[in-house]
Enzyme design. Structure first.
Site, PDB file in Angstrom:
ATOM      1  N   HIS A 161      -3.829   6.827   1.547  1.00 46.51           N
ATOM      2  CA  HIS A 161      -3.962   5.791   0.903  1.00 46.51           C
ATOM      3  C   HIS A 161      -5.327   5.150   1.265  1.00 46.51           C
ATOM      4  O   HIS A 161      -5.714   5.134   2.544  1.00 46.51           O
ATOM      5  CB  HIS A 161      -3.014   4.506   1.211  1.00 46.51           C
ATOM      6  CG  HIS A 161      -3.347   3.055   1.183  1.00 46.51           C
ATOM      7  ND1 HIS A 161      -3.868   2.754  -0.018  1.00 46.51           N
ATOM      8  CD2 HIS A 161      -3.406   2.114   2.014  1.00 46.51           C
ATOM      9  CE1 HIS A 161      -4.146   1.398   0.013  1.00 46.51           C
ATOM     10  NE2 HIS A 161      -4.081   1.101   1.448  1.00 46.51           N
ATOM     11  N   ASN A 195     -10.161  -0.803  -1.699  1.00 47.20           N
ATOM     12  CA  ASN A 195      -8.716  -0.640  -1.501  1.00 47.20           C
ATOM     13  C   ASN A 195      -7.945  -1.522  -2.447  1.00 47.20           C
ATOM     14  O   ASN A 195      -7.821  -2.700  -2.569  1.00 47.20           O
ATOM     15  CB  ASN A 195      -8.395  -1.270  -0.011  1.00 47.20           C
ATOM     16  CG  ASN A 195      -6.940  -1.335   0.380  1.00 47.20           C
ATOM     17  OD1 ASN A 195      -6.163  -1.107  -0.466  1.00 47.20           O
ATOM     18  ND2 ASN A 195      -6.537  -1.124   1.679  1.00 47.20           N
ATOM     19  N   CYS A 235       0.871  -1.257  -0.016  1.00 47.24           N
ATOM     20  CA  CYS A 235       0.080  -0.063   0.119  1.00 47.24           C
ATOM     21  C   CYS A 235       0.881   1.227   0.205  1.00 47.24           C
ATOM     22  O   CYS A 235       0.432   2.276  -0.374  1.00 47.24           O
ATOM     23  CB  CYS A 235      -0.870   0.022   1.082  1.00 47.24           C
ATOM     24  SG  CYS A 235      -1.956  -1.346   0.963  1.00 47.24           S
TER      25      CYS A 235
HETATM   26  C1  COA Z   1     -11.018  -5.797   8.550  1.00 45.14           C
HETATM   27  C2  COA Z   1     -11.963  -4.795   9.542  1.00 45.14           C
HETATM   28  C3  COA Z   1     -12.889  -3.924   8.678  1.00 45.14           C
HETATM   29  C4  COA Z   1     -12.612  -5.803  10.297  1.00 45.14           C
HETATM   30  O1  COA Z   1     -13.396  -4.560  11.157  1.00 45.14           O
HETATM   31  P1  COA Z   1     -13.248  -5.069  13.152  1.00 45.14           P
HETATM   32  O2  COA Z   1     -14.193  -4.081  13.457  1.00 45.14           O
HETATM   33  O3  COA Z   1     -11.776  -4.885  13.251  1.00 45.14           O
HETATM   34  O4  COA Z   1     -13.764  -6.398  12.987  1.00 45.14           O
HETATM   35  P2  COA Z   1     -12.946  -7.741  13.624  1.00 45.14           P
HETATM   36  O5  COA Z   1     -11.834  -8.361  12.632  1.00 45.14           O
HETATM   37  O6  COA Z   1     -12.409  -7.409  15.173  1.00 45.14           O
HETATM   38  O7  COA Z   1     -14.118  -8.437  13.388  1.00 45.14           O
HETATM   39  C5  COA Z   1     -15.365  -8.462  14.285  1.00 45.14           C
HETATM   40  C6  COA Z   1     -16.460  -9.261  13.779  1.00 45.14           C
HETATM   41  O8  COA Z   1     -16.972  -9.156  12.620  1.00 45.14           O
HETATM   42  C7  COA Z   1     -16.598 -10.216  11.821  1.00 45.14           C
HETATM   43  N1  COA Z   1     -16.602  -9.876  10.415  1.00 45.14           N
HETATM   44  C8  COA Z   1     -15.320  -9.578   9.865  1.00 45.14           C
HETATM   45  N2  COA Z   1     -15.501  -9.275   8.596  1.00 45.14           N
HETATM   46  C9  COA Z   1     -17.131  -9.518   8.423  1.00 45.14           C
HETATM   47  C10 COA Z   1     -17.910  -9.183   7.186  1.00 45.14           C
HETATM   48  N3  COA Z   1     -17.255  -8.591   6.145  1.00 45.14           N
HETATM   49  N4  COA Z   1     -19.079  -9.285   7.434  1.00 45.14           N
HETATM   50  C11 COA Z   1     -19.514  -9.556   8.652  1.00 45.14           C
HETATM   51  N5  COA Z   1     -18.753  -9.766   9.625  1.00 45.14           N
HETATM   52  C12 COA Z   1     -17.395  -9.675   9.547  1.00 45.14           C
HETATM   53  C13 COA Z   1     -15.555 -11.047  12.360  1.00 45.14           C
HETATM   54  O9  COA Z   1     -15.659 -12.302  12.089  1.00 45.14           O
HETATM   55  C14 COA Z   1     -15.869 -10.750  13.847  1.00 45.14           C
HETATM   56  O10 COA Z   1     -16.917 -11.462  14.560  1.00 45.14           O
HETATM   57  P3  COA Z   1     -16.972 -12.356  15.962  1.00 45.14           P
HETATM   58  O11 COA Z   1     -16.851 -10.870  16.687  1.00 45.14           O
HETATM   59  O12 COA Z   1     -18.050 -13.306  15.918  1.00 45.14           O
HETATM   60  O13 COA Z   1     -15.514 -13.161  15.850  1.00 45.14           O
HETATM   61  C15 COA Z   1     -11.103  -3.919  10.322  1.00 45.14           C
HETATM   62  O14 COA Z   1     -10.358  -4.385  11.059  1.00 45.14           O
HETATM   63  C16 COA Z   1     -10.055  -3.017   9.225  1.00 45.14           C
HETATM   64  O15 COA Z   1     -10.671  -2.202   8.412  1.00 45.14           O
HETATM   65  N6  COA Z   1      -8.896  -2.996   9.736  1.00 45.14           N
HETATM   66  C17 COA Z   1      -7.734  -2.300   8.737  1.00 45.14           C
HETATM   67  C18 COA Z   1      -7.912  -3.116   7.638  1.00 45.14           C
HETATM   68  C19 COA Z   1      -7.165  -2.407   6.569  1.00 45.14           C
HETATM   69  O16 COA Z   1      -7.168  -1.262   6.196  1.00 45.14           O
HETATM   70  N7  COA Z   1      -6.126  -3.069   5.738  1.00 45.14           N
HETATM   71  C20 COA Z   1      -5.463  -2.651   4.732  1.00 45.14           C
HETATM   72  C21 COA Z   1      -4.388  -2.017   5.105  1.00 45.14           C
HETATM   73  S1  COA Z   1      -3.624  -1.317   3.695  1.00 45.14           S
END
Ligand code: COA
Length: 332
Positions: free
Chosen positions: A259, A289, A114
């Site tokens: 980004h 993304n 990224c």
């Molecule tokens: C990936 C992201 C959206 C997940 O959101 P979050 O609030 O952190 O969610 P978590 O990973 O803690 O998961 C919370 C719950 O949502 C669920 N979940 C994850 N993705 C899901 C989706 N697409 N739809 C529904 N539920 C989802 C998980 O399974 C988890 O369930 P559980 O509590 O029963 O175990 C978030 O962590 C994020 O955006 N992180 C940064 C990622 C990023 O920017 N990456 C690129 C970097 S360049």
């Protein structure tokens, strides 16, 4: 000393739109969850019959060349940022070079995820400053959708990542008022495996095996909340680093183009910097993304919408796999 100036910007995103509702057909998720957690409403996924990393880049580059009003033959070097090249090797830079008919000039691929576009911009800027080249094409391009786990197990990545390409042309200038002011690059390999695709990797008995293909190790794997926590800190840090290096204040930034990792990350950074909406540009809502392509696509769209004007101070900032993070300040 010479400086480099942005003389053209362009982008290409695949025609194939994938909405959140489309994803709910093969993943247990909802439009509401995706919008709330990521800000994404739709993204583009490539058409394997038609799109390649190199040909999407060529389209973006041709637009940038047109907008710069130069002849393609003026380009002397290519810096190509991608972690999803068309071949395991060679890189996609040489493939795009072939499509542009620029055989003979140098082309390098950079693999900084990224942050890749800002790393590429930095390389190009410094080659120009040394006087080695006058005109350089800088590319960020990715096809992520073919390596996503498109099942519910991969729902923290398959809703986020997408495909596209962006291009920027830098040219040598003596003009102090229109130039790249500085670039700032960082990495921390301690967290290499927090966001990665393990295979195909060369330090295995065989680079690619049936076991890998039957398993998950070639798919994108990410600890989303760990990434989120580090991203918000590093974004802010590297933006302040760029401002300090140029004796500027955050109020001097006309447009911040982060980004497009996740809208919540951009909003968090915006709040920390106390910036009004009109001074930050986000397009993740309809692009997703796109890793190294995200910043040049966003720059191109912002420019098309008249949000980047002559002489504006533009701040680019990125964070991603590696971890890597980077920023750039450009007097446009
Ligand atoms: C990936 C992201 C959206 C997940 O959101 P979050 O609030 O952190 O969610 P978590 O990973 O803690 O998961 C919370 C719950 O949502 C669920 N979940 C994850 N993705 C899901 C989706 N697409 N739809 C529904 N539920 C989802 C998980 O399974 C988890 O369930 P559980 O509590 O029963 O175990 C978030 O962590 C994020 O955006 N992180 C940064 C990622 C990023 O920017 N990456 C690129 C970097 S360049």
């Amino acid at each position: 000393m010479k400086h480099s100036k942005v003389i053209g910007i362009g982008h290409y995103i695949p025609e194939n739109i994938v909405t959140n509702d489309d994803i709910t057909k093969f993943v247990d998720t909802t439009d509401e969850w995706i919008r709330e957690r990521t800000g994404i409403e739709e993204r583009r996924w490539f058409n394997p019959e038609k799109d390649t990393v190199a040909n999407m880049s060529t389209r973006a580059a041709r637009l940038a060349i047109d907008r710069a009003g130069i002849d393609v033959k003026e380009i002397e070097f290519i810096v190509f940022a991608t972690i999803t090249p068309d071949y395991f090797f060679p890189g996609s830079g040489v493939l795009m070079q072939r499509e542009l008919g620029l055989q003979g000039i140098g082309a390098i691929d950079l693999r900084n995820a990224c942050s890749g576009f800002i790393y590429a911009l930095s390389v190009a800027d410094n080659f120009i400053k040394t006087g080695m080249y006058k005109t350089i094409l800088v590319i960020g391009a990715e096809i992520q959708s073919s390596a996503l786990d498109k099942t519910t197990a991969g729902r923290n990545t398959n809703v986020i990542f997408a495909d596209g390409a962006g291009a920027m042309i830098l040219q040598a200038t003596e003009d102090q008022d229109h130039r790249v002011l500085s670039t700032h690059l960082h990495s921390d390999g301690d967290h290499a495996e927090v966001l990665y695709a393990r295979d195909p990797g060369s330090s295995r008995k065989v680079r690619l095996s049936k076991e890998m293909l039957d398993g998950d190790t070639f798919k994108v794997q990410m600890d989303g909340s760990f990434v989120f926590k580090h991203a918000v800190v590093r974004f802010e840090e590297v933006i302040y680093e760029a401002l300090a290096a140029n004796s500027l204040e955050k109020e001097d930034i006309d447009l911040l183009i982060p980004h497009q990792a996740n809208l919540r990350i951009s909003q968090f950074v915006q709040r920390r910097l106390n910036m009004p909406d009109e001074r930050i540009f986000n397009n993740i809502m309809h692009v997703g993304n796109t890793t190294a392509a995200s910043i040049p696509i966003a720059c191109s769209e912002a420019w098309e919408q008249g949000k980047i004007k002559d002489g504006d101070l533009i701040c680019l900032a990125a964070f991603g796999s590696g971890f890597t993070w980077a920023s750039a300040l450009i007097r446009w």
